[in-house]
Design an enzyme around this catalytic site. Structure first.
Site, short mmCIF file in Angstrom:
data_model
loop_
_atom_site.label_atom_id
_atom_site.label_comp_id
_atom_site.label_asym_id
_atom_site.label_seq_id
_atom_site.Cartn_x
_atom_site.Cartn_y
_atom_site.Cartn_z
N ASN A 19 0.87 -1.17 0.00
CA ASN A 19 0.00 0.00 0.00
C ASN A 19 0.91 1.22 0.00
O ASN A 19 1.52 1.55 1.01
CB ASN A 19 -0.90 -0.02 1.25
CG ASN A 19 -1.72 1.24 1.40
OD1 ASN A 19 -1.77 2.06 0.48
ND2 ASN A 19 -2.37 1.40 2.54
N LYS A 50 0.15 4.24 -0.17
CA LYS A 50 -0.49 5.42 0.46
C LYS A 50 -0.28 6.64 -0.45
O LYS A 50 -0.31 6.49 -1.66
CB LYS A 50 0.06 5.59 1.88
CG LYS A 50 -0.07 4.28 2.70
CD LYS A 50 0.18 4.42 4.16
CE LYS A 50 -0.01 3.07 4.84
NZ LYS A 50 0.13 3.12 6.28
N HIS A 68 -9.37 1.22 4.82
CA HIS A 68 -8.10 1.34 5.54
C HIS A 68 -8.30 2.23 6.78
O HIS A 68 -9.10 3.18 6.74
CB HIS A 68 -7.02 1.93 4.62
CG HIS A 68 -5.65 1.83 5.23
ND1 HIS A 68 -5.19 2.75 6.14
CD2 HIS A 68 -4.67 0.91 5.08
CE1 HIS A 68 -3.96 2.39 6.51
NE2 HIS A 68 -3.63 1.28 5.88
N GLU A 90 -6.61 4.54 7.96
CA GLU A 90 -6.38 5.97 7.74
C GLU A 90 -7.62 6.62 7.12
O GLU A 90 -7.91 7.79 7.38
CB GLU A 90 -5.13 6.17 6.85
CG GLU A 90 -3.86 5.90 7.66
CD GLU A 90 -2.71 5.32 6.86
OE1 GLU A 90 -2.71 5.41 5.62
OE2 GLU A 90 -1.80 4.76 7.51
N GLU A 133 -5.19 -5.04 10.34
CA GLU A 133 -4.16 -4.05 10.63
C GLU A 133 -4.44 -3.39 11.98
O GLU A 133 -5.29 -2.48 12.05
CB GLU A 133 -4.14 -2.97 9.54
CG GLU A 133 -3.82 -3.50 8.16
CD GLU A 133 -3.23 -2.43 7.25
OE1 GLU A 133 -2.21 -2.71 6.61
OE2 GLU A 133 -3.77 -1.31 7.21
N GLY A 164 2.88 2.00 10.90
CA GLY A 164 3.87 3.07 10.79
C GLY A 164 4.58 3.40 12.09
O GLY A 164 5.26 4.41 12.21
N SER A 220 3.71 -2.41 10.28
CA SER A 220 5.17 -2.54 10.49
C SER A 220 5.69 -3.93 10.10
O SER A 220 6.61 -4.45 10.72
CB SER A 220 5.54 -2.20 11.93
OG SER A 220 5.20 -0.85 12.22
P1 13P Z 1 3.33 0.17 7.66
O1 13P Z 1 3.80 -1.12 7.03
O2 13P Z 1 4.09 1.36 7.21
O3 13P Z 1 3.21 0.04 9.16
O4 13P Z 1 1.82 0.41 7.12
C1 13P Z 1 0.92 -0.62 7.18
C2 13P Z 1 -0.31 -0.23 6.44
O5 13P Z 1 -1.05 0.64 6.86
C3 13P Z 1 -0.56 -0.90 5.15
O6 13P Z 1 -1.84 -0.63 4.69
#
Ligand code: 13P
Length: 256
Positions: A10, A12, A98, A100, A170, A176, A216
């Site tokens: 992803n 982002k 997601h 976010e 997740e 992150g 992560s």
């Molecule tokens: P990270 O791997 O940067 O923690 O992000 C995970 C994520 O949100 C994938 O959709």
């Protein structure tokens, strides 16, 4: 029951079209040895980068997904993108719900459900994200939160439709942050998710469901996570933004 691993990056809000093409061109030779029957390798760039990446990935074993989709077929929804638009641009997968989007853009289980139905109707393969906040986990509410997200998000789907869906677990506190759920904690939670889907859709769908871990995940912990019985791959943020780290992660995950 053996399920095909699915590792998706992803991106982002990262990578312009030219940067995305550069990343995919670097990734192609690194993952050319990944057997297509063992693992789906997917990259999910921003909307404006999708078409260029679809072109760059053509003929390789890299598949392309979007990061969101609107539920309406068309109409007065300024700034939104429909499932048919994604389908026509050569996209195969789409991430829905997601954390976010839930956190910053008002996504709810109801809108996840609407987007999911639109994606399925257009023949896209949805990756539906669920996950608890740190406060949910610390308060002992993880299972309650996940059950609510799954029951709301997947409401009204037929078994045939559900067979197309991938779930990404997740934990929001792991995204992150460098904090990963331990393989044991992730496995217990994936097992709970599979059980909830079993209650909703029955054994065949639950046993075939692919559940990715996200938060992560990197080359150093991918093998241990994907070795768990109920973890069928990963949804990767940061570690998917460089060809070498993403390729190393994929190869390690497949060593399970
Ligand atoms: P990270 O791997 O940067 O923690 O992000 C995970 C994520 O949100 C994938 O959709």
């Amino acid at each position: 029951m053996s399920r095909k691993v699915i590792i998706a990056g992803n991106w982002k809000m990262n990578k312009t079209a030219s940067e995305g093409v550069e990343l995919v061109n670097a990734l192609k030779p690194l993952v050319a040895d990944v057997c297509p029957d063992c693992c789906d390798v997917v990259v999910c760039p921003p909307f404006t980068t999708l078409s260029a990446v679809v072109e760059a990935a053509r003929g390789s074993n890299i598949k392309v997904g979007a990061q969101n989709v609107h539920w309406a077929e068309n109409g007065a929804f300024t700034g939104e993108i429909s499932a048919a638009m994604l389908k026509e641009s050569g996209v195969e997968y789409v991430i829905i719900g997601h954390s976010e989007r839930r956190q910053y853009f008002g996504e709810t289980d109801m809108t996840v459900n609407q987007r999911l139905k639109a994606a399925l109707a257009a023949g896209l393969k949805p990756i539906v994200c669920v996950g608890e906040l740190l406060a949910d986990r610390e308060g002992g509410n993880t299972e309650k939160v996940l059950a609510t997200q799954l029951e709301g998000g997947l409401a009204g789907l037929s078994k045939d439709e559900m067979a197309q869906v991938v779930i990404a677990y997740e934990p929001v506190w792991a995204i992150g942050t460098g904090k990963t759920a331990t393989p044991d904690v992730a496995e217990l939670t994936h097992n709970f998710i599979r059980g909830t889907v079993r209650d909703m859709f029955g054994d065949v769908i639950a046993d075939g469901l692919r559940i990715q871990y996200g938060g992560s995940m990197k080359a150093g912990n991918a093998a241990e996570l994907v070795a768990q019985a109920n973890i069928d791959g990963g949804l990767i943020g940061g570690a998917a933004l460089k060809a070498d780290s993403f390729s190393e992660l994929i190869h390690n995950a497949l060593k399970k």
